[in-house]
Design a protein around this motif. Sequence first.
Motif, PDB file in Angstrom:
ATOM      1  N   LYS A 391     106.835  77.075  44.235  1.00  0.00           N
ATOM      2  CA  LYS A 391     107.601  77.694  45.319  1.00  0.00           C
ATOM      3  C   LYS A 391     108.747  76.783  45.755  1.00  0.00           C
ATOM      4  O   LYS A 391     109.855  77.243  46.060  1.00  0.00           O
ATOM      5  N   LYS A 392     108.476  75.490  45.759  1.00  0.00           N
ATOM      6  CA  LYS A 392     109.474  74.525  46.210  1.00  0.00           C
ATOM      7  C   LYS A 392     110.596  74.355  45.189  1.00  0.00           C
ATOM      8  O   LYS A 392     111.759  74.146  45.546  1.00  0.00           O
ATOM      9  N   ASN A 393     110.255  74.464  43.909  1.00  0.00           N
ATOM     10  CA  ASN A 393     111.233  74.148  42.869  1.00  0.00           C
ATOM     11  C   ASN A 393     111.045  75.110  41.703  1.00  0.00           C
ATOM     12  O   ASN A 393     110.306  74.831  40.757  1.00  0.00           O
ATOM     13  N   SER A 394     111.708  76.269  41.786  1.00  0.00           N
ATOM     14  CA  SER A 394     111.576  77.287  40.746  1.00  0.00           C
ATOM     15  C   SER A 394     112.932  77.904  40.459  1.00  0.00           C
ATOM     16  O   SER A 394     113.706  78.170  41.379  1.00  0.00           O
ATOM     17  N   PRO A 395     113.258  78.140  39.183  1.00  0.00           N
ATOM     18  CA  PRO A 395     114.583  78.669  38.831  1.00  0.00           C
ATOM     19  C   PRO A 395     114.759  80.159  39.121  1.00  0.00           C
ATOM     20  O   PRO A 395     115.864  80.678  38.964  1.00  0.00           O
ATOM     21  N   ARG A 396     113.707  80.853  39.501  1.00  0.00           N
ATOM     22  CA  ARG A 396     113.813  82.281  39.813  1.00  0.00           C
ATOM     23  C   ARG A 396     112.711  82.646  40.816  1.00  0.00           C
ATOM     24  O   ARG A 396     111.780  81.870  41.027  1.00  0.00           O
ATOM     25  N   PRO A 397     112.815  83.800  41.465  1.00  0.00           N
ATOM     26  CA  PRO A 397     111.770  84.193  42.424  1.00  0.00           C
ATOM     27  C   PRO A 397     110.389  84.202  41.766  1.00  0.00           C
ATOM     28  O   PRO A 397     110.238  84.618  40.617  1.00  0.00           O
ATOM     29  N   VAL A 398     109.403  83.738  42.494  1.00  0.00           N
ATOM     30  CA  VAL A 398     108.066  83.609  41.946  1.00  0.00           C
ATOM     31  C   VAL A 398     107.047  84.083  42.972  1.00  0.00           C
ATOM     32  O   VAL A 398     107.244  83.949  44.182  1.00  0.00           O
ATOM     33  N   ARG A 399     105.968  84.690  42.473  1.00  0.00           N
ATOM     34  CA  ARG A 399     104.844  85.062  43.337  1.00  0.00           C
ATOM     35  C   ARG A 399     103.554  84.720  42.606  1.00  0.00           C
ATOM     36  O   ARG A 399     103.553  84.444  41.395  1.00  0.00           O
ATOM     37  N   PHE A 400     102.441  84.791  43.336  1.00  0.00           N
ATOM     38  CA  PHE A 400     101.162  84.360  42.790  1.00  0.00           C
ATOM     39  C   PHE A 400     100.067  85.357  43.170  1.00  0.00           C
ATOM     40  O   PHE A 400     100.108  85.951  44.247  1.00  0.00           O
ATOM     41  N   ILE A 401      99.123  85.531  42.258  1.00  0.00           N
ATOM     42  CA  ILE A 401      97.942  86.361  42.519  1.00  0.00           C
ATOM     43  C   ILE A 401      96.713  85.494  42.285  1.00  0.00           C
ATOM     44  O   ILE A 401      96.594  84.836  41.249  1.00  0.00           O
ATOM     45  N   MET A 402      95.821  85.487  43.253  1.00  0.00           N
ATOM     46  CA  MET A 402      94.517  84.831  43.088  1.00  0.00           C
ATOM     47  C   MET A 402      93.447  85.894  43.220  1.00  0.00           C
ATOM     48  O   MET A 402      93.272  86.482  44.293  1.00  0.00           O
ATOM     49  N   GLN A 403      92.731  86.157  42.128  1.00  0.00           N
ATOM     50  CA  GLN A 403      91.669  87.159  42.159  1.00  0.00           C
ATOM     51  C   GLN A 403      90.333  86.489  41.929  1.00  0.00           C
ATOM     52  O   GLN A 403      90.115  85.801  40.935  1.00  0.00           O
ATOM     53  N   GLY A 404      89.421  86.719  42.864  1.00  0.00           N
ATOM     54  CA  GLY A 404      88.087  86.165  42.741  1.00  0.00           C
ATOM     55  C   GLY A 404      87.406  86.099  44.091  1.00  0.00           C
ATOM     56  O   GLY A 404      87.953  86.533  45.106  1.00  0.00           O
ATOM     57  N   HIS A 405      86.224  85.564  44.104  1.00  0.00           N
ATOM     58  CA  HIS A 405      85.527  85.255  45.346  1.00  0.00           C
ATOM     59  C   HIS A 405      84.481  84.198  45.022  1.00  0.00           C
ATOM     60  O   HIS A 405      84.207  83.912  43.872  1.00  0.00           O
ATOM     61  N   GLY A 406      83.925  83.590  46.047  1.00  0.00           N
ATOM     62  CA  GLY A 406      82.952  82.544  45.799  1.00  0.00           C
ATOM     63  C   GLY A 406      82.868  81.595  46.969  1.00  0.00           C
ATOM     64  O   GLY A 406      83.438  81.821  48.038  1.00  0.00           O
ATOM     65  N   GLU A 407      82.177  80.475  46.749  1.00  0.00           N
ATOM     66  CA  GLU A 407      81.818  79.576  47.837  1.00  0.00           C
ATOM     67  C   GLU A 407      83.015  78.863  48.457  1.00  0.00           C
ATOM     68  O   GLU A 407      82.926  78.354  49.579  1.00  0.00           O
ATOM     69  N   LEU A 408      84.157  78.808  47.753  1.00  0.00           N
ATOM     70  CA  LEU A 408      85.344  78.159  48.296  1.00  0.00           C
ATOM     71  C   LEU A 408      86.350  79.168  48.849  1.00  0.00           C
ATOM     72  O   LEU A 408      87.521  78.835  49.042  1.00  0.00           O
ATOM     73  N   ALA A 409      85.902  80.385  49.132  1.00  0.00           N
ATOM     74  CA  ALA A 409      86.818  81.413  49.626  1.00  0.00           C
ATOM     75  C   ALA A 409      87.470  81.003  50.936  1.00  0.00           C
ATOM     76  O   ALA A 409      88.682  81.203  51.144  1.00  0.00           O
ATOM     77  N   ALA A 410      86.692  80.417  51.855  1.00  0.00           N
ATOM     78  CA  ALA A 410      87.262  79.997  53.142  1.00  0.00           C
ATOM     79  C   ALA A 410      88.309  78.907  52.932  1.00  0.00           C
ATOM     80  O   ALA A 410      89.358  78.903  53.588  1.00  0.00           O
ATOM     81  N   GLU A 411      88.040  77.970  52.011  1.00  0.00           N
ATOM     82  CA  GLU A 411      89.013  76.917  51.733  1.00  0.00           C
ATOM     83  C   GLU A 411      90.287  77.494  51.131  1.00  0.00           C
ATOM     84  O   GLU A 411      91.399  77.067  51.484  1.00  0.00           O
ATOM     85  N   VAL A 412      90.148  78.463  50.240  1.00  0.00           N
ATOM     86  CA  VAL A 412      91.326  79.099  49.646  1.00  0.00           C
ATOM     87  C   VAL A 412      92.199  79.713  50.731  1.00  0.00           C
ATOM     88  O   VAL A 412      93.427  79.529  50.750  1.00  0.00           O
ATOM     89  N   ASN A 413      91.587  80.436  51.648  1.00  0.00           N
ATOM     90  CA  ASN A 413      92.353  81.050  52.744  1.00  0.00           C
ATOM     91  C   ASN A 413      93.032  79.984  53.599  1.00  0.00           C
ATOM     92  O   ASN A 413      94.200  80.122  53.976  1.00  0.00           O
TER      93      ASN A 413
END
Length: 543
Positions: A391-413
Amino acid sequence: MYSQPSPVFEVLDDSGVGLTGENALLDERERRLVVGAANFHSLAGPGQTFRFTVVRGPSGTLPALTDEERTTIAWEDDREVVGSLVVRSTAPTVTDLHSAASDGLVDIALDLGGPPAQITAYHQLTGVLGKARKAVRFLAPVQFDALRQFRTDMVERKGRDVPRKAPVRLSRGTAAAPHGDTPAILFGLHWLELGGAERWAIDTIRLAKEAGFLPIVITDRESPQEWITRPELDGALIVPLNLPLDPKQESAFLNGVLSAFDVRGIHLHHNTWLYNLLPWIKSVRPDIPVVDSLHVLEWRTGGFVDISVRLSNMIDKHHVISPQLRDHLIGKHGLPEDKVVLATLAGLTTGAISVPDADTVENNPFTVSFVGRFTQQKRPYLFLQLAAELKKNSPRPVRFIMQGHGELAAEVNSLRNGKGLADVVELRGPDVPVSDTFRDSDVLVVSSDNEGLTLTSFEATAAGVPVVSADVGSQASLIADDLLCPRHPYPFVQAAAARIRTMMTSPDQRKTWLDEQASKAEAFAKLPRGEDWTRDLYQGWLK
């Protein structure tokens, strides 16, 4: 008389729980947990009558159904009583294997735990050292991971010698002991939760049913058992164990299984309890063939590969899913070549996925995806570190998808918001088809610190999506050479970001890497398939 949910017990009084649908006080997951507990106690106590008092716990508490504390009729203050259920074991009593069945009533309190909630092993650490470790892990996950990787380097360089248990040298054993007529396969699983190994285990259970076997499914790791409701398990006899068991019940339960059914084989999928009891099983029933399926080398602990090597004298065939594991068992530990079977899980994917045309892709923001469980092994926090870098250093617009769930879900959020990524990182759960995520992706990132061979890499290839992966496990069998990145966290982020930026500005280079990936996948697909090998194996067990 109520409809019977199991071949090893009959329901005498269901007025208080609704196990058989009379009152419907349980959801389907809870209902199957109660059936699983009744299966265990009925097989361990053939002919006995049990009254189960069923209680629920608060969110995040785990089921407790079979451990030695079930011999009491007390429970924690925060539990809510659902009701009671009376069943009678119909498991056969074999006089030379079991003591005489009791005619009295056995009272047992079953704790269903609470609604499924994710909690990590780090949250359960105790003591001053445990609390310090937990604090560092969640305050600085990337830095903590860097320390873990240095430890992995040390263990990997040192290597590990695993002594093998002496073989059971019996010509006859008790193979002629009386048993039931229903052909069955005994499956040992870690738990019934989302995971690659569990996905394969569920598939083998389906194959057993298709072959005409009754699957007897034993898990040995505490969890909410969210997959216990999967349709592949319909008709299976499921026993979710809580350890430790009462020693007398442990042998009585296994004797009950071997007496009530015609067990034709054992298939192990990461179940420590059943692994450790193989010497006893082989001593009383040397005629029962045993196979296990191995997925990943665990450098820091040895894991199930080391357990399998130690008990190799009790195992007829080791099924491995990657060339790395085959070479490790044969080359490092000297197992006979004909005892190790390489059969891949290449076909265990989402199937055909439509690939968007190039013009459509180039007119959208470049999409970088993560598909997998939110666990320490998969390092979702490292993917978020990569997202922040791009996001900080990209030559074109970028987005991200994170698909999943599990014990680190709260940390991901928390990290997603803390790193200012909420506007570019979309979170998707298991309710969204994985095929949709691949269709929306320009590149998949595998940030794991350890793997066997990821199913998502096969799925990405089918969808026309290149994969940038940590160079772990046997990922090199599938991933383009230039897209394999160092395992250590900071070098991984730097290398992965550089490769993804190249893809953004050079569609031709992206296609070159994808073509190499597809070529490797095509070569890999020519290897024997796990499904075919297992189907043939089970057919042989029917004879």
